[in-house]
Design a protein around this motif. Sequence first.
Motif, PDB file in Angstrom:
ATOM      1  N   HIS A 100       0.822  -1.207   0.000  1.00 45.64           N
ATOM      2  CA  HIS A 100       0.000   0.000   0.000  1.00 45.64           C
ATOM      3  C   HIS A 100       0.859   1.263   0.000  1.00 45.64           C
ATOM      4  O   HIS A 100       0.362   2.362   0.317  1.00 45.64           O
ATOM      5  N   GLU A 101       2.144   1.120  -0.356  1.00 40.64           N
ATOM      6  CA  GLU A 101       3.072   2.231  -0.501  1.00 40.64           C
ATOM      7  C   GLU A 101       3.213   3.051   0.779  1.00 40.64           C
ATOM      8  O   GLU A 101       3.524   4.254   0.730  1.00 40.64           O
ATOM      9  N   ALA A 102       2.974   2.432   1.891  1.00 39.35           N
ATOM     10  CA  ALA A 102       3.195   3.089   3.189  1.00 39.35           C
ATOM     11  C   ALA A 102       4.582   2.688   3.679  1.00 39.35           C
ATOM     12  O   ALA A 102       4.749   1.924   4.635  1.00 39.35           O
ATOM     13  N   TYR A 103       5.593   3.238   3.001  1.00 40.93           N
ATOM     14  CA  TYR A 103       6.959   2.790   3.260  1.00 40.93           C
ATOM     15  C   TYR A 103       7.467   3.250   4.619  1.00 40.93           C
ATOM     16  O   TYR A 103       8.232   2.523   5.283  1.00 40.93           O
ATOM     17  N   GLU A 104       7.078   4.418   5.048  1.00 38.69           N
ATOM     18  CA  GLU A 104       7.536   4.880   6.358  1.00 38.69           C
ATOM     19  C   GLU A 104       6.938   4.026   7.479  1.00 38.69           C
ATOM     20  O   GLU A 104       7.613   3.735   8.478  1.00 38.69           O
ATOM     21  N   LEU A 128       8.913   0.877   7.518  1.00 37.81           N
ATOM     22  CA  LEU A 128      10.205   1.062   8.176  1.00 37.81           C
ATOM     23  C   LEU A 128      10.032   1.205   9.687  1.00 37.81           C
ATOM     24  O   LEU A 128      10.886   0.745  10.463  1.00 37.81           O
ATOM     25  N   ALA A 129       8.946   1.841  10.122  1.00 40.33           N
ATOM     26  CA  ALA A 129       8.703   1.972  11.567  1.00 40.33           C
ATOM     27  C   ALA A 129       8.539   0.596  12.213  1.00 40.33           C
ATOM     28  O   ALA A 129       9.031   0.349  13.322  1.00 40.33           O
ATOM     29  N   VAL A 130       7.832  -0.323  11.534  1.00 40.23           N
ATOM     30  CA  VAL A 130       7.679  -1.689  12.069  1.00 40.23           C
ATOM     31  C   VAL A 130       9.040  -2.378  12.135  1.00 40.23           C
ATOM     32  O   VAL A 130       9.380  -3.038  13.130  1.00 40.23           O
ATOM     33  N   LEU A 131       9.836  -2.227  11.080  1.00 36.52           N
ATOM     34  CA  LEU A 131      11.161  -2.845  11.070  1.00 36.52           C
ATOM     35  C   LEU A 131      12.037  -2.280  12.190  1.00 36.52           C
ATOM     36  O   LEU A 131      12.739  -3.025  12.889  1.00 36.52           O
ATOM     37  N   ALA A 132      12.009  -0.958  12.351  1.00 34.76           N
ATOM     38  CA  ALA A 132      12.856  -0.340  13.372  1.00 34.76           C
ATOM     39  C   ALA A 132      12.405  -0.705  14.776  1.00 34.76           C
ATOM     40  O   ALA A 132      13.224  -0.809  15.694  1.00 34.76           O
ATOM     41  N   ARG A 133      11.093  -0.919  14.951  1.00 33.88           N
ATOM     42  CA  ARG A 133      10.594  -1.246  16.283  1.00 33.88           C
ATOM     43  C   ARG A 133      10.957  -2.661  16.700  1.00 33.88           C
ATOM     44  O   ARG A 133      11.260  -2.916  17.866  1.00 33.88           O
ATOM     45  N   HIS A 134      10.944  -3.578  15.781  1.00 31.31           N
ATOM     46  CA  HIS A 134      11.191  -4.985  16.129  1.00 31.31           C
ATOM     47  C   HIS A 134      12.605  -5.444  15.807  1.00 31.31           C
ATOM     48  O   HIS A 134      12.995  -6.519  16.247  1.00 31.31           O
ATOM     49  N   ARG A 135      13.362  -4.665  15.024  1.00 31.98           N
ATOM     50  CA  ARG A 135      14.814  -4.854  14.883  1.00 31.98           C
ATOM     51  C   ARG A 135      15.175  -6.293  14.504  1.00 31.98           C
ATOM     52  O   ARG A 135      16.092  -6.895  15.072  1.00 31.98           O
ATOM     53  N   ASP A 136      14.457  -6.806  13.535  1.00 27.91           N
ATOM     54  CA  ASP A 136      14.743  -8.156  13.050  1.00 27.91           C
ATOM     55  C   ASP A 136      15.658  -8.044  11.832  1.00 27.91           C
ATOM     56  O   ASP A 136      15.252  -7.536  10.780  1.00 27.91           O
ATOM     57  N   PRO A 137      16.909  -8.505  11.917  1.00 26.78           N
ATOM     58  CA  PRO A 137      17.828  -8.345  10.780  1.00 26.78           C
ATOM     59  C   PRO A 137      17.331  -9.014   9.503  1.00 26.78           C
ATOM     60  O   PRO A 137      17.501  -8.469   8.407  1.00 26.78           O
ATOM     61  N   GLN A 138      16.697 -10.175   9.634  1.00 30.46           N
ATOM     62  CA  GLN A 138      16.252 -10.891   8.430  1.00 30.46           C
ATOM     63  C   GLN A 138      15.218 -10.085   7.653  1.00 30.46           C
ATOM     64  O   GLN A 138      15.198 -10.103   6.418  1.00 30.46           O
ATOM     65  N   LEU A 139      14.342  -9.408   8.385  1.00 29.31           N
ATOM     66  CA  LEU A 139      13.347  -8.570   7.696  1.00 29.31           C
ATOM     67  C   LEU A 139      14.011  -7.382   7.011  1.00 29.31           C
ATOM     68  O   LEU A 139      13.589  -6.962   5.927  1.00 29.31           O
ATOM     69  N   PHE A 140      15.021  -6.828   7.605  1.00 31.47           N
ATOM     70  CA  PHE A 140      15.752  -5.739   6.954  1.00 31.47           C
ATOM     71  C   PHE A 140      16.395  -6.228   5.665  1.00 31.47           C
ATOM     72  O   PHE A 140      16.359  -5.544   4.634  1.00 31.47           O
ATOM     73  N   TYR A 141      16.998  -7.413   5.704  1.00 28.28           N
ATOM     74  CA  TYR A 141      17.633  -7.935   4.493  1.00 28.28           C
ATOM     75  C   TYR A 141      16.600  -8.146   3.387  1.00 28.28           C
ATOM     76  O   TYR A 141      16.904  -7.919   2.201  1.00 28.28           O
ATOM     77  N   LYS A 142      15.393  -8.565   3.788  1.00 28.15           N
ATOM     78  CA  LYS A 142      14.390  -8.893   2.770  1.00 28.15           C
ATOM     79  C   LYS A 142      13.756  -7.650   2.156  1.00 28.15           C
ATOM     80  O   LYS A 142      13.516  -7.599   0.940  1.00 28.15           O
ATOM     81  N   PHE A 143      13.460  -6.635   2.969  1.00 30.50           N
ATOM     82  CA  PHE A 143      12.687  -5.501   2.477  1.00 30.50           C
ATOM     83  C   PHE A 143      13.550  -4.276   2.158  1.00 30.50           C
ATOM     84  O   PHE A 143      13.019  -3.281   1.657  1.00 30.50           O
TER      85      PHE A 143
END
Length: 973
Positions: A576-580, A583-598
């Motif tokens: 839904h193009e809600a990129y921020e 990123l907020a979900v990624l930064a809150r949960h700090r899962d490296p694998q999700l960062f690598y994927k997205f």
Amino acid sequence: MASILDEYEDSLSRSAILQPGCPTVGIPHSGYVNAQLEKEVPIFTKQRIDFTPSERITNLVVSCNQLCMSLGKDTLLRIDLGKANEPNHVELGRKDDARVHKMFLDHTGCHLLIALSSTEVLYVNRNGQKVRPLARWKGQLVESVGWNKALGTESSTGPILVGTAQGHIFEAELSASEGGLFGPAPDLYFRPLYVLNEEGGPAPVCSLEAERGPDGRGFVIATTRQRLFQFIGRAAEGAEAQGFSGLFAAYTDHPPPFREFPSSLGYSELAFYTPKLRSAPRAFAWMMGDGVLYGALDCGRPDSLLSEERVWEYPEGVGPGASPPLAVVLTQFHFLLLLADRVEAVCTLTGQVVLRDHFLEKFGPLKHMVKDSSTGHLWAYTERAVFRYHVQREARDVWRTYLDMNRFDLAKEYCRERPDCLDTVLAREADFCFRQRRYLESARCYALTQSYFEEIALKFLEARQEEALVEFLQRKLASLKPAERTQATLLTTWLTELYLSRLGALQGDPEALNLYRETRERFRAFLSSPRHKEWLFASRASIHELLASHGDTEHMVYFAVIMQDYERVVAYHCQHEAYEEALAVLARHRDPQLFYKFSPILIRHIPRQLVDAWIELGSRLDARQLIPALVNYSQGGEAQQVSQAIRYMEFCVNELGETEQAIHNYLLSLYARGQPASLLAYLEQAGASPHRVHYDLKYALRLCAEHGHHRACVHVYKVLELYEEAVDLALQVDVDLAKQCADLPEEDEELRKKLWLKIARHVVQEEEDVQTAMACLASCPLLKIEDVLPFFPDFVTIDHFKEAICSSLKAYNHHIQELQREMEEATASAQRIRRDLQELRGRYGTVEPQDKCATCDFPLLNRPFYLFLCGHMFHADCLLQAVRPGLPAYKQARLEELQRKLGAAPAPTKGSARAKEADGGAAAGGPSREQLKADLDELVAAECVYCGELMIRSIDRPFIDPQRYEEEHLSWL
């Protein structure tokens, strides 16, 4: 033979009781099978005591496992039921015709009162044999005693109440202490308190019960033939605080409350039920003319202790005009009436007679029945026999009675340890609530039963009670076992579908907004419930499909967050193009694998924010796995794209100290494309040692060459120690840079000279500048004018090299002078050495007779010895032993070889001719004896063992040999 017949008749007279409607074989219900294979033990079991009295029994009391009975008119028999084989007979000492009217035994079993028909009262203590008359009581025919359960002890009764046949209530206190002839009397005092009246005047006090409530209030219940009186109040302050005077004083001006029933037996009896010893009574039963008044006792009520009162009429054939009851005893759920020929038990819940236990005529008519509150046993007696009733599991079938009365809470309380009966009660309660349209309560009860799941679900569906169905399904889900995964999946899916359907129906109705919010909160509570977390996690795929089918994206995200399925949440935001938000979900949960994927998606839209998030995570991220996203992003070549990639790579290198070659190579490529000015600074910062740089040198060289960064190429050549290539390339850029490269091989002068010649050739041939060439010649001391001259063209005149040639000639002249000086110094040094050698040949030392060896401390002249210039003297063998351990292995081997050869050589003979012959023979066959001794001396006596290098090398050797350390250590103990 007679005893056998008696036992047979006793067995016939025994009876049992079960609650009404209690089956002998259980009916299977709701998954339980309650097959009763053995006959259940009766609740009331009668047993005749193996006792034949010597005289007729006139009275019997039991308390605290102490049994007292009067035999005839003058014998008292006391039995401790714990020691039944040790009865105690006490003679009352009565010579008149007075008989025992009544006996009273307190709750401790210690204090016994014997009321005689002659209006006398006797006192007997359990620990004494003496019967003591109570003088103050004389003239009163005692009908009842109210013992003080709060203050009574084994030595004292405390204040007690005494009721008489004349209607008077007295307060008294007894003491068990016995003095001498003039000692204190047992009755400490005896004073009147109150008079009970009926319509015709004073009436006998048939029963007295005194109790103290939990709040400190005292209360007394007294009965006459037709009335039941209540006295309630607090004790007065002061000396009378422990007595009953203050309680009765409150009713001086007005009568106490009472219950009255006109019919009369001519007497009455009051019985209490107390669950535990020394606790407050819970229920009462008053046997009077119209029946038995039964009810509960509530000490907290201010106006009346009696509650839930009801009168149970006497069974058929029992009453004033027929067979009057003689006594009443109260248990938890029954009261037992004693008649002349039988005992009848009536259920206090239903009023039904559940036991008629007839006694044989041979025992005679029944006299009375009492209860031992400490053990719960019931005792009945005739003039010739004593019987005991055991009460066992009285409450086992009470649940069924409460169930028939629709008192489900009490029914569940009394069948809590019987799952089959509890299931029956719950099923009945659920049906009852369903009929009353209390659907939620019904669902909660159905969920606890073993009823068929489909049947219950259909009932709620047919009644259109979706809310109750949801409650039922949720409770069933919570009760599932871990192995029931299929059922859990079914229930969670069904519940989700019900909630979603309900939300969909309410969403478009503006009037049902509050109901929609309430339903949504319940749905979210269901999804986030810790009890259901395991099942929801197992069924998450099907639940996500349901949410997607209903288009409920809000709860899709909510459920994914609860299940910690952050990948799905981030993917939803990215779609839904809600990129921020992603990123907020990624930064809150700090899962490296999700960062690598997205990261490849996010970096195209929010590069700066994403790089900030990477930097915040720091070492938790592996920068190598982020390089593909950066490469993909920076392929566009825009300055902003390259700058963000460089910013993160610089953070990894400078802040995190990354040493991975891939990271450094990628940073080099970024510098080469986007920031050439930073390229050379990075290379110089990395250093000039090929073993310490973290980038690939060949890759860096190729990369710099492709992009035309010659200075960077020169630096890489220098790191690779390819100085010729570095100088060649540097000459294309800057001569000064080439000079710096030429000076790098400091240890290889030939190479340095070669490099400087290249620089000189370039300056002469390419730039054709003689002055610059001369300056270059001055910069390198290795170059001479004769090395540079061949590079100049023929037309150059010698005037250009005049200064250089003169300088070269001066240098040569200075060098020749230095050589001459060194030769003169060497000649002088050689002469001094020859002079010293001549002086050493003439040096000598003096040995005195008393001189001793420095090692063994024996006289030196006894054996061959060595004398050193330092003054130390050693025997030859002692010096050999001292020197040998410090010699290297090869010298030790040489020493052994010389000793062996010296021992094999022939000893020298006298006469010069023979000596010369021996020397000639030795010369022909090998070294002479003198030569061997010289070699041996060179090894052993080259230096003093105490003053030479041998002592210095042995500085780390211990003073005591490690092999002898233990022996030496023990010698000092």
